[in-house]
Write a protein that holds these residues in place. Structure first.
Motif, short mmCIF file in Angstrom:
data_model
loop_
_atom_site.label_atom_id
_atom_site.label_comp_id
_atom_site.label_asym_id
_atom_site.label_seq_id
_atom_site.Cartn_x
_atom_site.Cartn_y
_atom_site.Cartn_z
N GLY A 44 5.78 9.30 9.10
CA GLY A 44 4.96 9.61 9.68
C GLY A 44 4.26 10.05 8.95
N GLY A 45 4.23 10.74 8.09
CA GLY A 45 2.91 12.21 7.78
C GLY A 45 1.81 11.21 7.23
N ALA A 46 0.60 11.83 6.11
CA ALA A 46 -0.93 11.38 6.43
C ALA A 46 -0.56 10.14 5.09
N TRP A 47 0.01 10.52 3.83
CA TRP A 47 0.20 9.68 2.68
C TRP A 47 1.75 8.98 3.01
N GLN A 48 2.03 8.61 1.88
CA GLN A 48 3.38 7.06 1.65
C GLN A 48 2.93 7.41 -0.30
N GLN A 49 4.37 7.40 -0.55
CA GLN A 49 4.58 6.47 -1.56
C GLN A 49 5.21 5.41 -2.12
N VAL A 50 4.07 4.55 -2.21
CA VAL A 50 4.43 3.24 -2.32
C VAL A 50 5.33 2.75 -3.80
N LEU A 51 4.94 3.91 -4.87
CA LEU A 51 5.83 3.79 -5.57
C LEU A 51 6.72 4.44 -6.77
N PRO A 52 7.18 5.07 -7.50
CA PRO A 52 7.56 6.02 -8.21
C PRO A 52 6.33 6.52 -8.64
N GLY A 53 6.30 7.71 -8.49
CA GLY A 53 5.53 8.61 -8.83
C GLY A 53 3.70 7.80 -8.46
N VAL A 54 3.80 7.19 -7.57
CA VAL A 54 2.25 6.69 -6.51
C VAL A 54 2.28 6.86 -5.54
N TYR A 55 0.96 7.30 -4.95
CA TYR A 55 1.01 7.38 -3.63
C TYR A 55 -0.56 6.76 -3.08
N LEU A 56 -0.53 6.79 -2.01
CA LEU A 56 -1.25 6.20 -0.95
C LEU A 56 -2.09 7.54 -0.18
N LEU A 57 -2.92 7.73 0.06
CA LEU A 57 -3.22 8.69 0.91
C LEU A 57 -3.96 7.96 2.26
N HIS A 58 -3.43 7.41 2.72
CA HIS A 58 -3.54 6.93 3.65
C HIS A 58 -2.06 6.37 4.28
N PRO A 59 -1.66 6.81 5.47
CA PRO A 59 -0.74 5.66 6.08
C PRO A 59 -0.25 4.53 6.32
N GLY A 60 -1.45 3.87 6.89
CA GLY A 60 -1.44 2.52 6.77
C GLY A 60 -1.27 1.67 5.75
N PRO A 61 -1.00 -0.40 5.52
CA PRO A 61 -0.73 -0.30 5.00
C PRO A 61 -1.91 -0.78 3.49
N PRO A 62 -1.19 -1.07 2.26
CA PRO A 62 -1.94 -0.93 1.30
C PRO A 62 -3.25 -2.08 0.87
N THR A 63 -3.87 -2.09 0.87
CA THR A 63 -5.18 -3.69 0.70
C THR A 63 -4.77 -4.57 -0.94
N SER A 64 -4.68 -5.11 -0.78
CA SER A 64 -4.46 -5.78 -2.27
C SER A 64 -5.59 -5.54 -3.01
N GLU A 65 -6.31 -4.64 -2.89
CA GLU A 65 -6.87 -4.09 -4.83
C GLU A 65 -6.00 -2.26 -4.62
N GLU A 66 -5.66 -1.85 -3.62
CA GLU A 66 -5.10 -0.68 -3.72
C GLU A 66 -3.56 -0.86 -4.08
N ARG A 67 -2.77 -2.18 -4.15
CA ARG A 67 -1.31 -3.11 -4.56
C ARG A 67 -1.11 -3.04 -5.75
N LEU A 68 -2.69 -3.09 -6.20
CA LEU A 68 -2.94 -4.20 -7.96
C LEU A 68 -2.88 -2.13 -8.37
N TYR A 74 1.35 3.07 -11.84
CA TYR A 74 2.81 3.22 -12.18
C TYR A 74 3.35 2.97 -13.64
N ALA A 75 2.23 1.01 -14.49
CA ALA A 75 2.65 1.17 -15.20
C ALA A 75 2.31 2.38 -16.55
N ASP A 76 0.98 3.31 -16.33
CA ASP A 76 0.83 3.64 -16.97
C ASP A 76 0.36 5.05 -17.01
N ARG A 77 1.28 5.46 -15.46
CA ARG A 77 1.57 7.20 -15.45
C ARG A 77 2.03 7.58 -16.78
N GLN A 78 2.46 7.25 -17.32
CA GLN A 78 3.29 8.69 -18.37
C GLN A 78 2.87 8.48 -20.08
#
Length: 328
Positions: A44-68, A74-78
């Protein structure tokens, strides 16, 4: 002095900047703590964690670009410098392959990284490892594996012979890459042991051969070269078969042969046959010009100069041996 939790509101300006997907490190750089990011990403929050260490800054479903972008974060986070790239069917969709599914319909997005990375597949991200990562291409602002590599990674996950054949055929017919590059990557991933892949490769090579021949015809006609005899066999009178060539100018003793070899395990054997035939013809005074499909596609004018030079040099050479020319 009270410590007031940082608010995500300073990030609102990033929405117009296509940065509605951020890593935990990027959020920290904007003053957002891990605790605050977690609080914003509760149900119910304003954001969502879509992958470990990666956040989507809106509550709706991600677009294809956002998923990419989330998959790459996620792969480059470290890592300080980006290394990961999109591959497989997602990459082919970015290259606009008609035979690839739409991005949003993909359950998995393949991400190519170095084999030395300690990284696991998670969520919709499937990690693909490479002994040597290729130089990525940028497609719609996203780093993407070259077509041949992306195609091989896609084929590695597909058991349906019809789908594999459609993808390989479109790669060549659509001008995305040459057959040899595709076969090289398939061989590198040890996919040429699979019968349905071998069958598709045979069709691919036939398709590539036909396209190369069309380009050769076009080069001769558009570059004002004299018309040769097409697709002929050469023999010594009453003697052995010398081999077939794709074009032959008998008055100049010049032959053109398309180098459409596929880099399979028997490549060395095939190349030695090419070499023996060429050396035999040249001992008879026949000049053999080898042209590759890629050069015909990318630089037909330069290849026409090579052929024209060979034709013009005919008068300076000793007369060639007489050969019998037969339809192939």
């Amino acid at each position: 002095m009270t410590n007031t939790p940082l608010s995500p509101r300073p990030l609102s300006h990033l929405a117009a900047d296509r940065r509605r997907v951020l890593s935990a490190a990027q959020l920290r750089a904007h003053g957002v703590s891990a605790a605050e990011a977690g609080a914003q990403s509760r149900p119910g929050g304003a954001w969502q964690q879509v992958l470990p260490g990666v956040y989507l800054l809106h509550p709706g479903p991600p677009t294809s670009e956002e998923r990419l972008r989330a998959a790459l974060l996620y792969a480059d986070r470290q890592r300080q410098a980006p290394e990961a790239m999109i591959t497989g069917l997602a990459a082919l969709a970015l290259y606009r392959f008609a035979s690839a599914p739409p991005l949003l319909s993909l359950d998995r997005i393949d991400v190519l990284v170095s084999r030395t990375r300690r990284l696991r597949s998670t969520g919709y991200v499937r990690i693909v490892r490479a002994q040597e990562t290729p130089e990525p291409l940028e497609v719609t602002g996203v780093p993407v594996a070259p077509v041949a590599r992306a195609l091989a990674d896609a084929v590695a996950r597909i058991d349906d012979a019809h789908t594999v054949r459609r993808l390989l055929t479109e790669a060549v017919r659509g001008g995305h890459c040459e057959p040899a590059a595709v076969v090289r990557e398939l061989n590198r991933l040890r996919l040429l042991t699979r019968p349905h892949v071998v069958d598709a490769v045979d069709s691919l090579l036939a398709e590539g051969r036909a396209l190369a021949e069309d380009r050769l015809y076009e080069m001769v006609r558009t570059q004002d070269l004299p018309e040769p005899l097409w697709n002929v066999d050469l023999r010594l009178p009453g003697g052995p078969h010398l081999g077939g060539v794709d074009a032959y100018w008998p008055d100049h003793a010049v032959a053109v042969e398309l180098d459409t070899r596929s880099p399979r395990r028997d490549d060395a054997t095939v190349w030695s046959e090419y070499t023996r035939k060429r050396e035999h013809l040249e001992r008879l005074g026949i000049t053999v010009v080898h042209l590759t499909p890629r050069k015909l596609r990318d630089a037909p004018e330069q290849q026409a100069v090579v052929v024209r030079t060979a034709l013009m040099a005919a008068g300076d050479r000793a007369p060639a041996a007489y050969v019998v020319v037969l339809p192939r």
